[in-house]
Motif scaffolding. Sequence first.
Motif, PDB file in Angstrom:
ATOM      1  N   TYR A   1      14.242 -47.212  61.664  1.00 46.07           N
ATOM      2  CA  TYR A   1      13.751 -48.568  61.452  1.00 46.07           C
ATOM      3  C   TYR A   1      12.927 -48.995  62.663  1.00 46.07           C
ATOM      4  CZ  TYR A   1      17.420 -48.295  57.966  1.00 46.07           C
ATOM      5  OH  TYR A   1      18.202 -47.881  56.917  1.00 46.07           O
ATOM      6  N   PHE A   2      11.943 -49.799  62.406  1.00 45.39           N
ATOM      7  CA  PHE A   2      11.179 -50.375  63.518  1.00 45.39           C
ATOM      8  C   PHE A   2      10.592 -51.707  63.089  1.00 45.39           C
ATOM      9  CE2 PHE A   2       8.395 -47.474  61.235  1.00 45.39           C
ATOM     10  CZ  PHE A   2       7.198 -48.172  61.091  1.00 45.39           C
ATOM     11  N   MET A   3      10.470 -52.607  64.051  1.00 46.56           N
ATOM     12  CA  MET A   3       9.878 -53.920  63.822  1.00 46.56           C
ATOM     13  C   MET A   3       8.485 -53.938  64.412  1.00 46.56           C
ATOM     14  SD  MET A   3      10.417 -57.548  65.598  1.00 46.56           S
ATOM     15  CE  MET A   3       8.936 -57.132  66.541  1.00 46.56           C
ATOM     16  N   ARG A   4       7.546 -54.506  63.673  1.00 48.19           N
ATOM     17  CA  ARG A   4       6.162 -54.537  64.159  1.00 48.19           C
ATOM     18  C   ARG A   4       5.547 -55.915  63.946  1.00 48.19           C
ATOM     19  NH1 ARG A   4       2.794 -49.529  62.810  1.00 48.19           N
ATOM     20  NH2 ARG A   4       3.733 -48.975  64.804  1.00 48.19           N
ATOM     21  N   LEU A   5       4.826 -56.392  64.959  1.00 49.01           N
ATOM     22  CA  LEU A   5       3.944 -57.541  64.776  1.00 49.01           C
ATOM     23  C   LEU A   5       2.630 -56.974  64.267  1.00 49.01           C
ATOM     24  CD1 LEU A   5       3.034 -60.457  64.990  1.00 49.01           C
ATOM     25  CD2 LEU A   5       2.658 -60.112  67.446  1.00 49.01           C
ATOM     26  N   ASP A   6       2.422 -57.069  62.961  1.00 47.74           N
ATOM     27  CA  ASP A   6       1.289 -56.404  62.338  1.00 47.74           C
ATOM     28  C   ASP A   6      -0.033 -57.100  62.663  1.00 47.74           C
ATOM     29  OD1 ASP A   6       2.235 -54.092  61.088  1.00 47.74           O
ATOM     30  OD2 ASP A   6       3.056 -55.217  59.412  1.00 47.74           O
ATOM     31  N   TYR A   7      -1.113 -56.376  62.414  1.00 50.12           N
ATOM     32  CA  TYR A   7      -2.445 -56.873  62.758  1.00 50.12           C
ATOM     33  C   TYR A   7      -2.816 -58.122  61.966  1.00 50.12           C
ATOM     34  CZ  TYR A   7      -4.190 -54.737  58.432  1.00 50.12           C
ATOM     35  OH  TYR A   7      -4.392 -54.411  57.129  1.00 50.12           O
ATOM     36  N   ASP A   8      -2.105 -58.405  60.842  1.00 48.76           N
ATOM     37  CA  ASP A   8      -2.381 -59.615  60.072  1.00 48.76           C
ATOM     38  C   ASP A   8      -1.547 -60.800  60.522  1.00 48.76           C
ATOM     39  OD1 ASP A   8       0.110 -58.883  59.155  1.00 48.76           O
ATOM     40  OD2 ASP A   8      -0.448 -58.814  57.033  1.00 48.76           O
ATOM     41  N   GLY A   9      -0.795 -60.638  61.634  1.00 44.80           N
ATOM     42  CA  GLY A   9      -0.052 -61.750  62.216  1.00 44.80           C
ATOM     43  C   GLY A   9       1.333 -61.958  61.664  1.00 44.80           C
ATOM     44  N   ILE A  10       1.835 -61.043  60.845  1.00 44.09           N
ATOM     45  CA  ILE A  10       3.160 -61.169  60.245  1.00 44.09           C
ATOM     46  C   ILE A  10       4.096 -60.131  60.858  1.00 44.09           C
ATOM     47  CG2 ILE A  10       4.470 -61.006  58.090  1.00 44.09           C
ATOM     48  CD1 ILE A  10       1.998 -61.983  56.621  1.00 44.09           C
ATOM     49  N   ILE A  11       5.320 -60.561  61.196  1.00 41.87           N
ATOM     50  CA  ILE A  11       6.342 -59.637  61.685  1.00 41.87           C
ATOM     51  C   ILE A  11       6.965 -58.945  60.482  1.00 41.87           C
ATOM     52  CG2 ILE A  11       8.436 -59.362  63.058  1.00 41.87           C
ATOM     53  CD1 ILE A  11       7.912 -62.196  64.154  1.00 41.87           C
ATOM     54  N   ARG A  12       7.101 -57.625  60.569  1.00 44.71           N
ATOM     55  CA  ARG A  12       7.729 -56.880  59.479  1.00 44.71           C
ATOM     56  C   ARG A  12       8.747 -55.893  60.032  1.00 44.71           C
ATOM     57  NH1 ARG A  12       2.326 -57.426  57.743  1.00 44.71           N
ATOM     58  NH2 ARG A  12       2.146 -58.547  55.762  1.00 44.71           N
ATOM     59  N   LEU A  13       9.841 -55.764  59.307  1.00 40.94           N
ATOM     60  CA  LEU A  13      10.817 -54.713  59.592  1.00 40.94           C
ATOM     61  C   LEU A  13      10.563 -53.579  58.613  1.00 40.94           C
ATOM     62  CD1 LEU A  13      13.366 -53.705  61.078  1.00 40.94           C
ATOM     63  CD2 LEU A  13      14.706 -54.737  59.225  1.00 40.94           C
ATOM     64  N   TYR A  14      10.321 -52.396  59.166  1.00 43.30           N
ATOM     65  CA  TYR A  14      10.013 -51.224  58.347  1.00 43.30           C
ATOM     66  C   TYR A  14      11.157 -50.218  58.397  1.00 43.30           C
ATOM     67  CZ  TYR A  14       5.059 -52.616  58.241  1.00 43.30           C
ATOM     68  OH  TYR A  14       3.880 -53.277  58.040  1.00 43.30           O
ATOM     69  N   SER A  15      11.255 -49.448  57.323  1.00 45.45           N
ATOM     70  CA  SER A  15      12.147 -48.288  57.309  1.00 45.45           C
ATOM     71  C   SER A  15      11.318 -47.055  56.983  1.00 45.45           C
ATOM     72  CB  SER A  15      13.252 -48.457  56.252  1.00 45.45           C
ATOM     73  OG  SER A  15      12.700 -48.423  54.944  1.00 45.45           O
ATOM     74  N   ARG A  16      11.834 -45.919  57.437  1.00 47.09           N
ATOM     75  CA  ARG A  16      11.177 -44.658  57.107  1.00 47.09           C
ATOM     76  C   ARG A  16      12.244 -43.621  56.849  1.00 47.09           C
ATOM     77  NH1 ARG A  16       5.595 -43.050  59.366  1.00 47.09           N
ATOM     78  NH2 ARG A  16       5.034 -41.982  57.477  1.00 47.09           N
ATOM     79  N   ASN A  17      12.156 -42.978  55.682  1.00 55.43           N
ATOM     80  CA  ASN A  17      13.104 -41.926  55.320  1.00 55.43           C
ATOM     81  C   ASN A  17      12.589 -40.614  55.895  1.00 55.43           C
ATOM     82  OD1 ASN A  17      14.537 -39.842  53.926  1.00 55.43           O
ATOM     83  ND2 ASN A  17      15.151 -41.358  52.394  1.00 55.43           N
ATOM     84  N   LEU A  18      13.319 -40.077  56.866  1.00 54.28           N
ATOM     85  CA  LEU A  18      12.863 -38.877  57.566  1.00 54.28           C
ATOM     86  C   LEU A  18      13.100 -37.613  56.747  1.00 54.28           C
ATOM     87  CD1 LEU A  18      14.244 -39.806  61.094  1.00 54.28           C
ATOM     88  CD2 LEU A  18      11.892 -40.029  60.284  1.00 54.28           C
ATOM     89  N   THR A  19      14.092 -37.639  55.879  1.00 54.01           N
ATOM     90  CA  THR A  19      14.386 -36.432  55.111  1.00 54.01           C
ATOM     91  C   THR A  19      13.413 -36.251  53.950  1.00 54.01           C
ATOM     92  OG1 THR A  19      15.982 -37.643  53.746  1.00 54.01           O
ATOM     93  CG2 THR A  19      16.817 -36.538  55.718  1.00 54.01           C
ATOM     94  N   LYS A  20      12.913 -37.359  53.385  1.00 52.53           N
ATOM     95  CA  LYS A  20      11.981 -37.279  52.274  1.00 52.53           C
ATOM     96  C   LYS A  20      10.523 -37.315  52.721  1.00 52.53           C
ATOM     97  CE  LYS A  20      15.103 -39.423  48.924  1.00 52.53           C
ATOM     98  NZ  LYS A  20      15.301 -40.550  47.963  1.00 52.53           N
ATOM     99  N   LYS A  21      10.316 -37.482  54.037  1.00 46.76           N
ATOM    100  CA  LYS A  21       8.953 -37.536  54.591  1.00 46.76           C
ATOM    101  C   LYS A  21       8.123 -38.611  53.877  1.00 46.76           C
ATOM    102  CE  LYS A  21       9.832 -33.862  57.103  1.00 46.76           C
ATOM    103  NZ  LYS A  21      10.062 -33.931  58.548  1.00 46.76           N
ATOM    104  N   SER A  22       8.779 -39.726  53.553  1.00 44.36           N
ATOM    105  CA  SER A  22       8.092 -40.767  52.799  1.00 44.36           C
ATOM    106  C   SER A  22       7.322 -41.682  53.741  1.00 44.36           C
ATOM    107  CB  SER A  22       9.098 -41.593  51.999  1.00 44.36           C
ATOM    108  OG  SER A  22      10.014 -42.231  52.874  1.00 44.36           O
TER     109      SER A  22
END
Length: 425
Positions: free
Chosen positions: A245-266
């Motif tokens: 998981y990681f949190m990002r202040l995106d380039y459009d000005g919105i904070i988002r919490l992201y997930s990434r599935n490492l086993t499915k390479k999604s």
Amino acid sequence: MKSLLFFLLCSSFTVTAQQKQSHINLGSSLSPTGNFSWLSASGLFAFGFYPQGNGYAVGVFISGVPEKTVVWTANRDNPPVPRNSILLFNTEGRLVLQTTPGQDIDIAEASGAVSFASVLDSGNFVLYNSDQEIMWQSFDHPTDTILPTQRLPENRGMFSSVSETDHSTGIFRLKIMLGDGNLVQFPKDGADVPEYDYWHSDTSLTGGNVSLNLGVDGHLYLLNNAGFNIKNITEGGYQKEGMIYFMRLDYDGIIRLYSRNLTKKSSKSVLWESLQDKCVPMGLCGYNSFCVLNEESPECRCLPGFVPVNPGNRTAGCERNFRSESCINRPGTVGSSIQQVENTVWEDSSYSDLSQTTKEVCERACLSDGNCEVALFSNGQCSLQRLPLRFGRRDHNTDSKNIAFVKLHTTPSSDCIDHKEVAAV
């Protein structure tokens, strides 16, 4: 899998001698076209060169997945470096970027003598002394992303990137107000005052030394100086195994919490975002333009009588489509007129105000005032404005009575047509 589980169970980025880690010795080097990165012990994160623009940048990124995700960038506002550049961890313990012979650009400013470096499985890049004490770490200098076990302390701002592919400093910032405890989003060029606060955590007056934290289960929260949780921004409790998981202040000005599935390479998925209305971030559209949602996507529109400065760059704003000073009061000119733009809100930088008035009086006041370019009318209040206008967006409040009266300088004279006027900045 064991090294991956180590990462997922790690709850602190403070490294001890017992932790498994990569070890980068003095004298090691990287190049964009050769050995371009140093990996963490599990290979989850890498530190080194990645493509940007017409060259390369240096940073930390998630490795071993199809969509390379950059989570930290060194010297992010420097131009991309050429393919013959070298990143050198020299024998003096300095980490330097060499783009031309004899010219060294420091990547990290260590607080003392450095003996070795490591890329940790938390995504933290660290410089150590001979006693394995931390002399510098990337976690202390976030760019646009917070990783699990990383924290953002009060009064230390982080800034969005320009775009998904350009990690230079963008136009939005996030900070915890000093001594207040409120996590606030501002436009980069707005002061730290409520007028420019377009999102906040609603934790004002909760004390000093508040920090933003992200857990390995996606729990995003605020801690006070006593270590108590004062706000759950997300509840967390998401799956840990095989996820990051990681949190990002995106380039459009919105904070988002992201997930990434490492086993499915999604590809990454959004679990939470600070705003649903993508037009709310102040400054998304440049000068003399305003944001309108088009099927939930933000679209920037120019004021009447204006054209885009750069059609491919919405932050560039809009300019008048002829030079009004050269046309007003000249033979053959028709003069000025007013066009209404309803239901928009703007930054109020008025030079004159009329109270308890009508929209008809407001319109006439701007039309007769040589300094007025736009008049903003709302609830009996009229504010006369010079250019440029900024932070414009459509007001989706169905009860909104906001009107912008925009002065148009019309002329049939051929020597006035097609001249452009860039509004003063």
